[in-house]
Scaffold this motif. Sequence first.
Motif, short mmCIF file in Angstrom:
data_model
loop_
_atom_site.label_atom_id
_atom_site.label_comp_id
_atom_site.label_asym_id
_atom_site.label_seq_id
_atom_site.Cartn_x
_atom_site.Cartn_y
_atom_site.Cartn_z
N LEU A 72 11.67 -10.17 0.60
CA LEU A 72 12.25 -9.92 -0.63
C LEU A 72 13.82 -8.24 -0.10
N GLY A 73 13.06 -7.74 1.00
CA GLY A 73 13.88 -6.28 1.37
C GLY A 73 12.89 -5.65 1.22
N TYR A 74 13.66 -4.31 2.14
CA TYR A 74 12.06 -3.12 1.26
C TYR A 74 11.25 -2.42 0.27
N ARG A 75 12.75 -2.48 -0.71
CA ARG A 75 12.84 -1.62 -2.31
C ARG A 75 12.25 -2.70 -3.24
N GLU A 76 12.35 -3.61 -2.96
CA GLU A 76 11.11 -4.87 -3.76
C GLU A 76 9.80 -4.79 -2.84
N TYR A 77 9.89 -4.71 -2.30
CA TYR A 77 8.43 -4.75 -1.79
C TYR A 77 7.52 -3.27 -2.22
N ALA A 78 8.49 -2.47 -2.29
CA ALA A 78 7.90 -0.66 -2.07
C ALA A 78 6.96 -1.11 -4.13
N LYS A 79 8.57 -1.70 -4.71
CA LYS A 79 8.15 -1.64 -6.02
C LYS A 79 6.77 -2.53 -6.08
N LEU A 80 6.54 -3.74 -5.13
CA LEU A 80 5.43 -4.38 -6.17
C LEU A 80 4.24 -4.07 -5.46
N ILE A 81 4.31 -2.90 -4.49
CA ILE A 81 3.07 -2.17 -3.91
C ILE A 81 2.16 -1.71 -4.41
N PRO A 82 2.05 -1.21 -5.71
CA PRO A 82 1.11 -0.71 -6.85
C PRO A 82 0.71 -1.87 -7.31
N LYS A 83 1.66 -2.54 -8.18
CA LYS A 83 0.83 -3.82 -8.42
C LYS A 83 -0.01 -3.99 -7.25
N LEU A 84 -0.26 -4.85 -6.04
CA LEU A 84 -1.06 -5.59 -5.00
C LEU A 84 -1.89 -4.58 -4.89
N LYS A 85 -1.83 -3.04 -5.11
CA LYS A 85 -2.99 -2.06 -4.94
C LYS A 85 -4.38 -2.41 -5.21
N VAL A 86 -4.09 -2.75 -7.10
CA VAL A 86 -4.85 -3.25 -7.87
C VAL A 86 -6.31 -3.76 -7.43
N ALA A 87 -6.82 -4.12 -5.92
CA ALA A 87 -7.68 -5.21 -5.41
C ALA A 87 -8.20 -4.36 -5.08
N SER A 88 -7.62 -3.11 -4.44
CA SER A 88 -8.53 -2.15 -4.12
C SER A 88 -8.78 -2.92 -2.07
N LYS A 89 -7.92 -3.35 -1.66
CA LYS A 89 -8.06 -3.37 -0.85
C LYS A 89 -6.94 -3.17 -0.09
N PRO A 90 -6.98 -2.32 1.31
CA PRO A 90 -5.65 -1.76 2.56
C PRO A 90 -4.41 -3.03 2.33
N LEU A 91 -3.28 -2.25 1.44
CA LEU A 91 -2.45 -3.16 2.06
C LEU A 91 -1.02 -2.38 3.26
N ILE A 92 -0.99 -3.11 4.10
CA ILE A 92 -0.45 -3.20 5.16
C ILE A 92 1.20 -3.14 5.38
N ALA A 93 2.75 -2.63 4.91
CA ALA A 93 3.16 -3.02 5.14
C ALA A 93 4.15 -3.16 6.58
N SER A 94 4.42 -4.35 6.61
CA SER A 94 4.99 -4.94 7.93
C SER A 94 7.05 -4.81 7.67
N ILE A 95 7.66 -4.07 8.89
CA ILE A 95 8.57 -3.75 8.96
C ILE A 95 9.16 -4.01 9.77
N SER A 96 10.99 -4.88 9.97
CA SER A 96 10.91 -5.21 10.44
C SER A 96 13.01 -4.88 10.57
N SER A 97 13.69 -5.24 11.57
CA SER A 97 14.62 -4.92 11.02
C SER A 97 15.93 -6.17 11.41
N ALA A 98 16.99 -5.89 11.33
CA ALA A 98 18.34 -7.43 10.80
C ALA A 98 19.57 -6.28 10.80
N PRO A 99 20.24 -7.58 11.31
CA PRO A 99 22.10 -6.74 10.85
C PRO A 99 22.23 -7.18 9.26
N CYS A 100 22.76 -6.61 8.52
CA CYS A 100 23.41 -7.24 7.54
C CYS A 100 24.41 -5.77 6.65
#
Length: 315
Positions: A72-100
Amino acid sequence: MITLRIEPPLMNASGPASVTYEELQKLAKSAAGAIVTKSMTHCPRVGNPEPRLKVQLDNELGSLNSMGLNNLGYREYAKLIPKLKVASKPLIASISSAPCEHNLTLEEQYLEAAEVLERSGADMLEINLSTPNLTGIPIAMEPENIKRILKPLKKTIKIPIGVKLPPYNNTLPLFEEVARILMELEIEVAVTMNSEPNALDIDLKTKTKVIKPRDGYGGLGGPCILPIALSEVHRFYKFFKEHGSTIKIWGCGGIMKAEDAIKHFLAGASAVQIGTALLWHGPKIFERLWEGVKAWLKENGYKSLEEIIGAVKEL
Ligand code: DHB
């Protein structure tokens, strides 16, 4: 150096089942001890043309994929993270790279995403330097690029950093060079391994390759890579131990049942990631695996998992 407590110490491997909000929510609700996102890039990506994932190869050997970093692109995941953190388990963001369309260098792509994800509440970053499906050659086969990417991240980012690595079993001098870089930079976790790159399978009925992108070559996961993953885990474990490093190893590769996870722990993993088995069985796999691990420990007279980490004996 801070490391995260992952309880229980098993989680999904970043991959085809951790792309969307719905998939991440299912993982949040599962018995996994942490959630790992699909590797995200600067720009959203649709990924490679289908068929790009063969979930189960003949004879249940494993899975084969060339997804092409659909995310979804990192900006979208950044928006989702606070919503996923209600599960009170660590959230690990995997980052990669690609041409665009961005004009960013490799290291700028990782750093920009990392800073935003840290601010959005990610508990840890998994820096993916091992995708085999863009050029066939993972970044982590190039020590200069590993340093270029990790140095600025280590300087700026406060949360723990894990590095997702490719198999090095064919390139042992390179393994040692990479292990030294990770120690020098005081990386918290080495996650090993990504899928076995550039594998091929053929459908006998149609006499075609089983996936379409990259001439049918893709990343191999599942039961058939377990012995390779164990060798990667153990080689890193021994090297770090011999050099007095506290870098933790997270094992990934071929874990289908509790006994496979136990082998990873004996080889030196302090937590494990589940990829192909998650595709085959869904998020209920985590509970089944953890119950199996606990039962094995009890039957074999161990009081805690820590007792078996790296405890494999020489013949
Ligand atoms: C993809 C595959 C990988 O093994 C990886 O580490 C990252 C991305 C992919 O094809 O999407």
